[in-house]
Design an enzyme around this catalytic site. Structure first.
Site, PDB file in Angstrom:
ATOM      1  N   TYR A  72      12.946  15.986   5.667  1.00  0.00           N
ATOM      2  CA  TYR A  72      12.693  15.737   4.268  1.00  0.00           C
ATOM      3  C   TYR A  72      13.790  14.865   3.912  1.00  0.00           C
ATOM      4  O   TYR A  72      13.431  13.927   3.043  1.00  0.00           O
ATOM      5  CB  TYR A  72      12.590  17.100   3.636  1.00  0.00           C
ATOM      6  CG  TYR A  72      12.336  16.646   1.855  1.00  0.00           C
ATOM      7  CD1 TYR A  72      10.918  16.800   1.569  1.00  0.00           C
ATOM      8  CD2 TYR A  72      13.150  16.195   1.114  1.00  0.00           C
ATOM      9  CE1 TYR A  72      10.489  16.889   0.264  1.00  0.00           C
ATOM     10  CE2 TYR A  72      12.809  16.185  -0.274  1.00  0.00           C
ATOM     11  CZ  TYR A  72      11.620  16.130  -0.749  1.00  0.00           C
ATOM     12  OH  TYR A  72      11.042  16.347  -1.913  1.00  0.00           O
ATOM     13  N   PHE A 124       1.421 -12.013  -8.795  1.00  0.00           N
ATOM     14  CA  PHE A 124       0.403 -11.435  -8.211  1.00  0.00           C
ATOM     15  C   PHE A 124      -0.207 -10.421  -9.131  1.00  0.00           C
ATOM     16  O   PHE A 124       0.276 -10.006 -10.122  1.00  0.00           O
ATOM     17  CB  PHE A 124       0.892 -10.628  -6.792  1.00  0.00           C
ATOM     18  CG  PHE A 124      -0.097  -9.974  -6.104  1.00  0.00           C
ATOM     19  CD1 PHE A 124      -0.868 -10.680  -5.402  1.00  0.00           C
ATOM     20  CD2 PHE A 124       0.009  -8.600  -6.247  1.00  0.00           C
ATOM     21  CE1 PHE A 124      -1.908 -10.124  -4.744  1.00  0.00           C
ATOM     22  CE2 PHE A 124      -1.039  -7.820  -5.278  1.00  0.00           C
ATOM     23  CZ  PHE A 124      -2.139  -8.695  -4.685  1.00  0.00           C
ATOM     24  N   ASP A 125      -1.458 -10.051  -9.062  1.00  0.00           N
ATOM     25  CA  ASP A 125      -2.296  -9.267  -9.919  1.00  0.00           C
ATOM     26  C   ASP A 125      -1.630  -7.960  -9.920  1.00  0.00           C
ATOM     27  O   ASP A 125      -1.722  -7.508 -11.355  1.00  0.00           O
ATOM     28  CB  ASP A 125      -3.685  -9.045  -9.506  1.00  0.00           C
ATOM     29  CG  ASP A 125      -4.095  -8.512  -8.172  1.00  0.00           C
ATOM     30  OD1 ASP A 125      -3.014  -8.461  -7.330  1.00  0.00           O
ATOM     31  OD2 ASP A 125      -5.115  -8.281  -8.089  1.00  0.00           O
ATOM     32  N   ASP A 215       9.366 -11.376  -4.946  1.00  0.00           N
ATOM     33  CA  ASP A 215       8.026 -10.369  -4.700  1.00  0.00           C
ATOM     34  C   ASP A 215       7.724 -10.917  -3.087  1.00  0.00           C
ATOM     35  O   ASP A 215       7.398 -11.817  -2.962  1.00  0.00           O
ATOM     36  CB  ASP A 215       6.933 -10.700  -5.453  1.00  0.00           C
ATOM     37  CG  ASP A 215       5.933  -9.962  -5.233  1.00  0.00           C
ATOM     38  OD1 ASP A 215       5.723  -9.273  -4.057  1.00  0.00           O
ATOM     39  OD2 ASP A 215       4.666 -10.088  -5.978  1.00  0.00           O
ATOM     40  N   ALA A 217       6.172  -9.921  -0.071  1.00  0.00           N
ATOM     41  CA  ALA A 217       5.222  -9.541   0.903  1.00  0.00           C
ATOM     42  C   ALA A 217       4.869 -10.300   2.129  1.00  0.00           C
ATOM     43  O   ALA A 217       4.874  -9.937   3.306  1.00  0.00           O
ATOM     44  CB  ALA A 217       3.806  -9.409   0.097  1.00  0.00           C
ATOM     45  N   LYS A 258       1.736  -6.282   4.457  1.00  0.00           N
ATOM     46  CA  LYS A 258       1.498  -8.030   4.958  1.00  0.00           C
ATOM     47  C   LYS A 258       2.424  -8.115   6.050  1.00  0.00           C
ATOM     48  O   LYS A 258       2.183  -7.756   7.329  1.00  0.00           O
ATOM     49  CB  LYS A 258       1.916  -8.597   3.860  1.00  0.00           C
ATOM     50  CG  LYS A 258       1.278  -8.646   2.383  1.00  0.00           C
ATOM     51  CD  LYS A 258       0.209  -7.639   1.924  1.00  0.00           C
ATOM     52  CE  LYS A 258      -0.471  -7.588   0.760  1.00  0.00           C
ATOM     53  NZ  LYS A 258       0.195  -7.591  -0.322  1.00  0.00           N
ATOM     54  N   HIS A 450     -11.374  -6.111 -11.380  1.00  0.00           N
ATOM     55  CA  HIS A 450     -12.002  -6.730 -10.259  1.00  0.00           C
ATOM     56  C   HIS A 450     -12.244  -5.561  -9.129  1.00  0.00           C
ATOM     57  O   HIS A 450     -13.350  -5.902  -8.506  1.00  0.00           O
ATOM     58  CB  HIS A 450     -11.214  -7.944  -9.617  1.00  0.00           C
ATOM     59  CG  HIS A 450      -9.788  -7.350  -9.277  1.00  0.00           C
ATOM     60  ND1 HIS A 450      -8.914  -7.268 -10.240  1.00  0.00           N
ATOM     61  CD2 HIS A 450      -9.397  -7.335  -8.137  1.00  0.00           C
ATOM     62  CE1 HIS A 450      -7.713  -6.843  -9.607  1.00  0.00           C
ATOM     63  NE2 HIS A 450      -8.014  -6.906  -8.265  1.00  0.00           N
TER      64      HIS A 450
HETATM   65  C1  LIG Z   1       0.084  -7.139  -1.800  1.00  0.00           C
HETATM   66  C2  LIG Z   1       1.063  -7.719  -2.684  1.00  0.00           C
HETATM   67  C3  LIG Z   1       1.448  -6.947  -3.612  1.00  0.00           C
HETATM   68  C4  LIG Z   1       0.998  -5.419  -3.764  1.00  0.00           C
HETATM   69  O1  LIG Z   1       1.301  -4.898  -2.666  1.00  0.00           O
HETATM   70  P1  LIG Z   1       0.216  -3.526  -2.138  1.00  0.00           P
HETATM   71  O2  LIG Z   1       0.768  -2.742  -1.326  1.00  0.00           O
HETATM   72  O3  LIG Z   1      -1.002  -3.859  -2.170  1.00  0.00           O
HETATM   73  O4  LIG Z   1       0.499  -2.451  -3.405  1.00  0.00           O
HETATM   74  C5  LIG Z   1       2.306  -7.346  -4.402  1.00  0.00           C
HETATM   75  N1  LIG Z   1       2.813  -8.690  -4.491  1.00  0.00           N
HETATM   76  C6  LIG Z   1       2.307  -9.628  -3.617  1.00  0.00           C
HETATM   77  C7  LIG Z   1       2.424 -10.951  -3.497  1.00  0.00           C
HETATM   78  C8  LIG Z   1       1.312  -9.074  -2.656  1.00  0.00           C
HETATM   79  O5  LIG Z   1       0.743  -9.945  -1.698  1.00  0.00           O
END
Ligand SMILES: *Cc1c(COP(=O)(O)O)cnc(C)c1O
Length: 458
Positions: A72, A124-125, A215, A217, A258, A450
Site C-alpha cells: 500500500y 483536449f476535451d 498536457d 499524452a 498513449k 459525445h
Molecule cells: C487522452 C488525453 C487526455 C485524457 O487522458 P485519459 O487517460 O483518457 O483520461 C488528456 N489530454 C490529452 C491530450 C489526451 O490525449
C-alpha cells in the site's frame, strides 16, 4: 535493391477479430442510436475509436507485471516509476493517477478556481471539461494555420504567441493559474509543437509570472517530429529531445494510455515541492495514497517500462510511419485528410467529404457511421458533438474543423489492415454524392455529451 521499411518488432501473441456483414452492421448501428461509443467491440472489425489504452504491451512490459510490488505504501513499483519519470522527464515530484483526466482532476482541484482563464493550444476535451466544470474558461491560442487542413506546416500544434500575450495582458497572473501546452495537439489533428515554440511559450510565461503545464499524452511522438522536422535535432536521441522539451514546463499531466503504451494509468509531474504537497491531499481523496494513486504496483512497473520503450526511436518510427502509410493512401485516393498527417491518427475532413450534409446534422459523425457500415471500422467524431454546447449560452458550438479521426492503436494492426481501411473509405468516397443527410440529437448529457449521445436519422 534498397531494402524497404519494416516494423521494429515481431508478433508473439494474437487476438482473433471477426468480419461482420453489412446487414448485421446496419442493425447494430441502429440499435446503438448511431453513437459509435455504444457499439460492442465484437461488432467492430478494425477499431480506430482511440489509440488510448488500446496498444499492445511488449514482452518486457508483461515481465514487469510479474515483478509488481503491491504494498500500500512505499512499494518498489512506486520507486521504480518515480525514478523513471525523473530520469526521462526530469520531474522530481510525481503523483500516480488512474488515467489522464484523473491527473487533471487532482491538479486542477489544486489550482483552478471559478473565473480563472486557462490559455492553451486546442485544449483536449477532458481538459476543457475539467476547466469548465470549475467555472473557469479555456482560451484557444493555437496558430491559425492549424485550421486549414490542406496547408503544409511542420508544427501545426504551435501556440500563437501574439494571441497568448494578448490573453496574458488582459487577465494577468491573478486570473491565469497556468497555460496548457498539449504535446502533440490531439484536438487539432495530432499535430506537434516545435522546440522553438515550447521555449518561446515558456519564456513569455516566465515574463508574466505564469506557470506552464504540458498536457503530455503524446510527448514522445512530439519529440519524434522535432527530431525529423526541426533544424538542429536530427542527430539527437528521442530521450535527449524529451529532456530538452521538459526544461520548458513547470508541470505535466500524463495519460499513460498513449505514449507510455499501457492499458490504464496516468500521472502528474511537478517541479515545485509546495504544489506537490497541496496536490497530495486531492490525490489521496480522489485516487488513492500517494504511492499508488489508483494504480496497481504491477501497472506502475509496466508503465515505467513503457516510458522507456515509448521513447525509443525505432518504435516511434514504426508507429508514425504506419499512420503516415494510411494517410498517404487516402490522399492518393483523393480523400481530403488533415495534412501533414499527425502522429497517432489520420483526420478526415468531413466538411469537404460530405458538403451536402448540413452542419446541424453532424457531418463528421455521419461519415463515421458510413465507414462503420461500409467496413466495420470504428473511427470517432471530432466535430460538433465533441464541441458540445457553450456552457453559458447553451447554444451548440460549431467548430472550425469537422473531422473523423482514425486513431491507430500502438503495435496492434498490420499494414494490411491499413489497406483495408483505405479501401473502405474509398468506397464511401465514391458514393459521397448520395449522402445528403445526417443525424439529429434525440438525447444528450449536460457535459461531454459525445460519449453517450443518442441520435436518429435526419
Ligand atoms: C487522452 C488525453 C487526455 C485524457 O487522458 P485519459 O487517460 O483518457 O483520461 C488528456 N489530454 C490529452 C491530450 C489526451 O490525449
Amino acid at each position: 535493391m534498397e531494402l524497404p521499411f519494416s516494423e521494429s518488432y515481431k508478433i508473439k501473441m494474437v487476438e482473433p477479430v471477426r468480419r461482420t456483414t453489412r446487414e448485421e452492421r446496419l442493425k447494430w448501428i441502429d440499435e446503438a442510436q448511431y453513437n459509435l461509443f455504444k457499439l460492442k467491440s465484437d461488432y467492430v472489425f478494425i477499431d480506430l475509436l482511440t489509440d488510448s489504452g488500446t496498444g499492445a504491451m511488449s514482452d518486457k512490459q508483461w515481465s514487469e507485471m510479474m515483478l509488481g510490488d503491491e504494498s500500500y505504501a512505499g512499494a518498489r513499483s512506486y520507486t521504480k516509476l518515480k525514478d523513471t519519470i525523473e530520469e526521462i522527464l526530469g520531474f522530481p515530484y510525481f503523483l500516480p493517477t488512474h488515467q489522464g483526466r484523473a491527473a487533471e482532476n487532482v491538479l486542477f482541484s489544486t489550482l483552478v478556481k471559478e473565473g480563472h482563464i486557462i490559455p492553451g493550444n486546442s485544449h483536449f476535451d477532458t481538459t476543457k471539461g475539467h476547466i469548465e466544470f470549475r467555472k473557469a474558461t479555456a482560451i484557444d491560442c493555437t496558430i491559425d494555420e492549424a485550421f486549414d487542413t490542406t496547408l503544409d506546416h511542420p508544427f501545426k500544434g504551435n501556440v500563437d504567441l501574439v494571441k497568448l500575450e494578448k490573453v496574458y495582458k488582459e487577465y494577468g497572473k491573478e486570473k491565469i493559474p497556468f497555460t496548457v501546452v498539449t504535446v502533440t495537439c490531439n484536438s487539432s489533428g495530432g499535430q506537434p509543437v516545435s522546440m522553438a515554440n515550447l521555449k518561446a511559450v515558456y519564456e513569455l510565461s516566465q515574463k508574466y509570472g505564469i506557470a506552464v503545464l504540458f498536457d503530455s499524452a503524446r510527448f514522445a511522438e512530439n519529440a519524434y517530429f522535432i527530431k525529423i522536422r526541426e533544424e538542429g535535432y536530427a542527430e539527437k536521441s528521442i530521450k535527449e529531445i524529451v529532456r530538452e522539451m521538459y526544461q520548458y514546463a513547470d508541470m505535466m499531466t500524463m495519460s499513460s494510455k498513449k505514449d507510455a503504451i499501457v492499458n490504464m494509468g496516468g500521472f502528474i509531474g511537478l517541479k515545485d515541492q509546495e504544489l506537490y504537497r497541496q496536490a497530495c491531499t486531492f490525490n489521496i481523496m480522489f485516487e488513492g495514497f500517494v504511492t499508488y494513486g489508483g494504480m496497481s504496483g504491477r501497472d506502475m512497473n509496466a508503465l515505467a517500462q513503457g516510458l522507456r520503450e515509448g521513447t525509443e526511436f525505432d518504435y516511434l518510427e514504426t508507429r508514425i510511419k504506419q499512420v503516415q502509410y494510411l494517410g498517404d493512401k487516402l490522399r492518393e485516393y483523393g480523400i481530403p485528410v488533415q495534412y501533414p498527417i499527425g502522429g497517432h491518427a489520420v483526420f478526415v475532413d468531413a466538411k469537404k467529404f460530405l458538403p451536402h450534409v448540413p452542419k446541424e446534422q453532424c457531418q463528421a459523425q455521419t461519415l463515421g457511421v458510413e465507414l462503420y457500415i461500409e467496413g466495420g471500422i470504428r473511427g470517432v467524431e471530432i466535430g460538433t458533438l465533441l464541441a458540445d454546447r457553450d456552457p453559458v449560452t447553451r447554444e451548440n458550438r460549431y467548430p472550425e474543423l469537422e473531422l473523423l479521426r482514425l486513431a491507430i492503436p500502438r503495435r496492434v494492426y498490420t499494414n494490411n489492415h491499413m489497406d483495408y481501411i483505405a479501401a473502405a473509405l474509398k468506397n464511401v468516397w465514391d458514393r459521397r454524392e448520395s449522402i445528403t443527410s445526417g443525424y439529429n440529437i434525440t438525447w444528450e448529457a449536460p457535459i461531454m455529451r459525445h460519449f453517450t449521445v443518442e441520435l436518429e436519422k435526419a
